[in-house]
Design a protein around this motif. Structure first.
Motif, PDB file in Angstrom:
ATOM      1  N   MET A  10      17.226   6.981  -1.844  1.00  0.00           N
ATOM      2  CA  MET A  10      17.292   8.456  -1.825  1.00  0.00           C
ATOM      3  C   MET A  10      17.943   9.055  -3.063  1.00  0.00           C
ATOM      4  SD  MET A  10      17.929  10.041   1.861  1.00  0.00           S
ATOM      5  CE  MET A  10      18.092  11.707   1.229  1.00  0.00           C
ATOM      6  N   ASN A  11      18.868   8.322  -3.681  1.00  0.00           N
ATOM      7  CA  ASN A  11      19.552   8.884  -4.852  1.00  0.00           C
ATOM      8  C   ASN A  11      18.632   8.997  -6.058  1.00  0.00           C
ATOM      9  OD1 ASN A  11      21.869   9.217  -3.490  1.00  0.00           O
ATOM     10  ND2 ASN A  11      22.810   7.280  -4.198  1.00  0.00           N
ATOM     11  N   GLU A  12      17.724   8.041  -6.192  1.00  0.00           N
ATOM     12  CA  GLU A  12      16.832   8.054  -7.370  1.00  0.00           C
ATOM     13  C   GLU A  12      15.570   8.872  -7.118  1.00  0.00           C
ATOM     14  OE1 GLU A  12      17.421   4.805  -5.878  1.00  0.00           O
ATOM     15  OE2 GLU A  12      19.383   4.939  -6.839  1.00  0.00           O
ATOM     16  N   CYS A  13      15.188   8.990  -5.866  1.00  0.00           N
ATOM     17  CA  CYS A  13      13.871   9.560  -5.588  1.00  0.00           C
ATOM     18  C   CYS A  13      13.922  10.995  -5.076  1.00  0.00           C
ATOM     19  CB  CYS A  13      13.138   8.714  -4.551  1.00  0.00           C
ATOM     20  SG  CYS A  13      12.689   7.102  -5.176  1.00  0.00           S
ATOM     21  N   SER A  14      13.340  11.886  -5.853  1.00  0.00           N
ATOM     22  CA  SER A  14      13.101  13.227  -5.322  1.00  0.00           C
ATOM     23  C   SER A  14      11.734  13.652  -5.851  1.00  0.00           C
ATOM     24  CB  SER A  14      14.197  14.196  -5.764  1.00  0.00           C
ATOM     25  OG  SER A  14      14.119  14.369  -7.155  1.00  0.00           O
ATOM     26  N   PHE A  15      11.111  14.600  -5.171  1.00  0.00           N
ATOM     27  CA  PHE A  15       9.733  14.966  -5.504  1.00  0.00           C
ATOM     28  C   PHE A  15       9.559  16.476  -5.607  1.00  0.00           C
ATOM     29  CE2 PHE A  15       9.343  10.694  -4.052  1.00  0.00           C
ATOM     30  CZ  PHE A  15       8.225  10.177  -4.682  1.00  0.00           C
ATOM     31  N   HIS A  16       8.652  16.866  -6.492  1.00  0.00           N
ATOM     32  CA  HIS A  16       8.207  18.256  -6.569  1.00  0.00           C
ATOM     33  C   HIS A  16       6.891  18.352  -5.813  1.00  0.00           C
ATOM     34  CE1 HIS A  16       6.941  22.131  -7.990  1.00  0.00           C
ATOM     35  NE2 HIS A  16       5.959  21.633  -8.710  1.00  0.00           N
ATOM     36  N   VAL A  46       5.106  10.291   0.979  1.00  0.00           N
ATOM     37  CA  VAL A  46       4.882   8.997   0.319  1.00  0.00           C
ATOM     38  C   VAL A  46       5.543   7.890   1.144  1.00  0.00           C
ATOM     39  CG1 VAL A  46       5.092   7.678  -1.830  1.00  0.00           C
ATOM     40  CG2 VAL A  46       5.058  10.188  -1.927  1.00  0.00           C
ATOM     41  N   ALA A  47       4.738   6.993   1.682  1.00  0.00           N
ATOM     42  CA  ALA A  47       5.283   5.887   2.484  1.00  0.00           C
ATOM     43  C   ALA A  47       4.667   4.580   2.003  1.00  0.00           C
ATOM     44  CB  ALA A  47       4.967   6.102   3.958  1.00  0.00           C
ATOM     45  N   ILE A  48       5.446   3.516   2.023  1.00  0.00           N
ATOM     46  CA  ILE A  48       4.975   2.231   1.482  1.00  0.00           C
ATOM     47  C   ILE A  48       5.058   1.130   2.547  1.00  0.00           C
ATOM     48  CG2 ILE A  48       5.226   0.565  -0.412  1.00  0.00           C
ATOM     49  CD1 ILE A  48       6.687   2.612  -2.035  1.00  0.00           C
ATOM     50  N   TYR A 101       0.865  -1.182   0.000  1.00  0.00           N
ATOM     51  CA  TYR A 101       0.000   0.000   0.000  1.00  0.00           C
ATOM     52  C   TYR A 101       0.900   1.230   0.000  1.00  0.00           C
ATOM     53  CZ  TYR A 101      -3.534  -3.409   0.980  1.00  0.00           C
ATOM     54  OH  TYR A 101      -4.380  -4.488   0.864  1.00  0.00           O
ATOM     55  N   VAL A 102       0.680   2.112  -0.977  1.00  0.00           N
ATOM     56  CA  VAL A 102       1.507   3.314  -1.090  1.00  0.00           C
ATOM     57  C   VAL A 102       0.657   4.486  -0.597  1.00  0.00           C
ATOM     58  CG1 VAL A 102       2.833   4.766  -2.668  1.00  0.00           C
ATOM     59  CG2 VAL A 102       2.604   2.315  -3.139  1.00  0.00           C
ATOM     60  N   PHE A 103       1.001   5.052   0.528  1.00  0.00           N
ATOM     61  CA  PHE A 103       0.243   6.162   1.106  1.00  0.00           C
ATOM     62  C   PHE A 103       0.829   7.449   0.530  1.00  0.00           C
ATOM     63  CE2 PHE A 103      -0.065   2.531   3.903  1.00  0.00           C
ATOM     64  CZ  PHE A 103      -1.441   2.434   4.030  1.00  0.00           C
ATOM     65  N   HIS A 139      10.206   4.833   3.002  1.00  0.00           N
ATOM     66  CA  HIS A 139       9.821   6.236   2.855  1.00  0.00           C
ATOM     67  C   HIS A 139      10.398   6.721   1.533  1.00  0.00           C
ATOM     68  CE1 HIS A 139       9.817  10.665   4.157  1.00  0.00           C
ATOM     69  NE2 HIS A 139       8.622  10.315   3.754  1.00  0.00           N
ATOM     70  N   LEU A 140       9.511   7.019   0.570  1.00  0.00           N
ATOM     71  CA  LEU A 140       9.984   7.372  -0.766  1.00  0.00           C
ATOM     72  C   LEU A 140      10.302   8.865  -0.884  1.00  0.00           C
ATOM     73  CD1 LEU A 140      10.116   5.089  -2.793  1.00  0.00           C
ATOM     74  CD2 LEU A 140       8.090   5.963  -3.901  1.00  0.00           C
TER      75      LEU A 140
END
Ligand code: UDP
Ligand code: BGC
Ligand code: MN
Length: 420
Positions: free
Chosen positions: A307-313, A263-265, A196-198, A227-228
């Motif tokens: 963390m290296n691949e994931c960043s968010f706007h 975003v947490a999974i 489940y991706v919150f 934690h994405l």
């Protein structure tokens, strides 16, 4: 009063020592127990929900997955690649927030969806089946940007998924944690998912190499929640952490913790074992910190390895008037671990107002009640006394609440008697 004074002195002597090498382990244990005892006397979660308008028959209680486990595919096609060749890497995310694409335009660009906002890659066996749970109210433009952005990413990643937007009915203060619990309960009734991706509606991945994969087995054949969205442009891509000081709940052994919002999974087992989110955070703030503490309490180590691949706007927004900073969030946080086993999935109550499987997502409109009048009263008093910013002293709050013990006790026993 003398008791309180002694307690105050002990508190300062013991708690202001570094925890790891405190020379007073026995004394610290004692103070820790006293601390837990005193805070448990003001369990404000017992005052929290006002269900007086509901009849028993229209409320959904608790959580019960009713669908069977998915059947095992006895002739599996090859697994989809871990890093599918269609991935594009860095993505454009600086959209004009005011002008999202229309529903039909998004639907046309995502031809292979089926009702409910579902997708399954046709050419290979997906590695994961996800439920994306989005807490929502009145952010339509953001929702359309979100849908137009995330559908193609998840399809390029060759994942099987469904999107559930949990829409809180107008009126009451917003309650992100409770909406997440409803999303989990409703999605798991419809189907079984690997995880489940919150997911907040305003977060857009800046790179499709940020894989929405489920937690994998780690040490001792156990997996950890992920934690994405550790790195968000609004926070200058820095991993946020907070100093809780005396608001650190017993028995959490540090006074610092990391951000867990956005975003947490979780797998189903993980989410059930932490008892989901707390239902008690009305208004903005700290429900994700509470989840962080619950997750710690169950022995998980949050996975931030991507963390290296994931960043968010984060799409820009103001603070909604129906989601003001909660003046009691630090006090709730202080009590979080005392409440973990009684406040969450196992105490969830809501009224399902509408469930519609549209092409782009499943809409779940829900009445999740409202805080009781006593909670409002306490919030107003706390706002007046302490404000709503972060400089909050849980010690002062305890003394303050202690001085109001007769009133609060009366409140507590009255509400208990009414069955809340
Ligand atoms: N949210 C919403 N409507 C509201 C308040 C919040 O849909 O009135 C949802 C939305 O998914 C949002 C999330 O709750 O992304 C977290 O709230 P917010 O963005 O205000 O908090 P932030 O993380 O930016 O501090
Ligand atoms: C709040 C969290 C929030 C974080 C980042 C903290 O002070 O308690 O709920 O996610 O700030 O905005
Ligand atoms: Mn936001």
């Amino acid at each position: 009063m003398l008791g309180l004074l002694t307690f105050q002195v002990t508190y300062y002597v013991v708690f202001f020592k570094p925890k790891e090498d405190t020379p007073y382990p026995a004394l610290q244990r004692l103070v820790t127990n006293v601390d837990a005892f005193l805070w448990s006397r003001f369990d404000i979660s017992t005052l929290t929900e006002d269900l007086s308008d509901w009849t028993d028959s229209d409320a959904v209680s608790g959580f019960e997955p009713v669908s069977p486990l998915p059947e095992v595919d006895i002739s599996p096609k090859d697994f989809c690649p871990l890093l599918p060749p269609e991935l594009q890497g860095e993505l454009f995310v600086q959209f004009d927030p005011e002008f999202p694409p229309a529903y039909d335009v998004i639907a046309k660009a995502n031809k292979h969806l089926s009702f409910g906002g579902r997708y399954k890659p046709p050419q290979c066996s997906p590695r994961y089946k996800l439920a994306i749970i989005v807490p929502y109210r009145d952010r339509e433009k953001q929702l359309f940007w979100f849908l137009s952005h995330i559908h193609p990413i998840l399809q390029r990643q060759m994942l099987e998924y469904a999107i559930y937007v949990v829409n809180q009915a107008p009126g009451a203060l917003f309650n992100r944690g409770k909406l997440m619990n409803v999303g989990f309960a409703e999605a798991s009734k419809r189907d079984r998912y690997d995880c489940y991706v919150f997911h907040d509606v305003d977060l857009l991945a800046e790179n499709d190499m940020c894989l929405y994969h489920c937690p994998e087995f780690a040490e001792e054949a156990r997996s950890n929640p992920k934690h994405l969205s550790v790195s968000v442009d609004k926070f200058k891509y820095e991993a946020l952490h907070y100093e809780l000081g005396l608001c650190s709940p017993v028995p959490y052994q540090a006074s610092e913790m990391q951000v867990f919002g956005g975003v947490a999974i979780f797998t189903e087992d993980q989410f059930i074992s932490v008892n989901g989110f707390s239902n008690s955070y009305w208004g903005w703030g700290a429900e994700d910190d509470d989840l962080f503490l619950r997750t710690w309490r169950k022995g998980y180590k949050i996975d931030r390895s991507h963390m290296n691949e994931c960043s968010f706007h984060m799409l820009p927004h103001d603070q909604e008037t129906k989601n003001p900073k909660s003046p009691m969030r630090y006090v709730l946080l202080k009590q979080s671990l005392l409440r973990q086993n009684t406040d969450g999935l196992n105490s969830l109550k809501y009224r399902l107002l509408n469930k519609t499987e549209g092409l782009l997502y499943t809409n779940i409109t829900v009445d999740i009640a409202k805080p009781s009048d006593k909670v409002f009263e306490l919030m107003d008093l706390m706002k007046e006394e302490f404000g709503t910013e972060s400089q909050f002293s849980c010690f002062e709050a305890l003394v303050w609440m202690y001085n109001r013990l007769p009133t609060l006790e009366a409140t507590k026993s009255k509400d208990k008697a009414s069955g809340l």
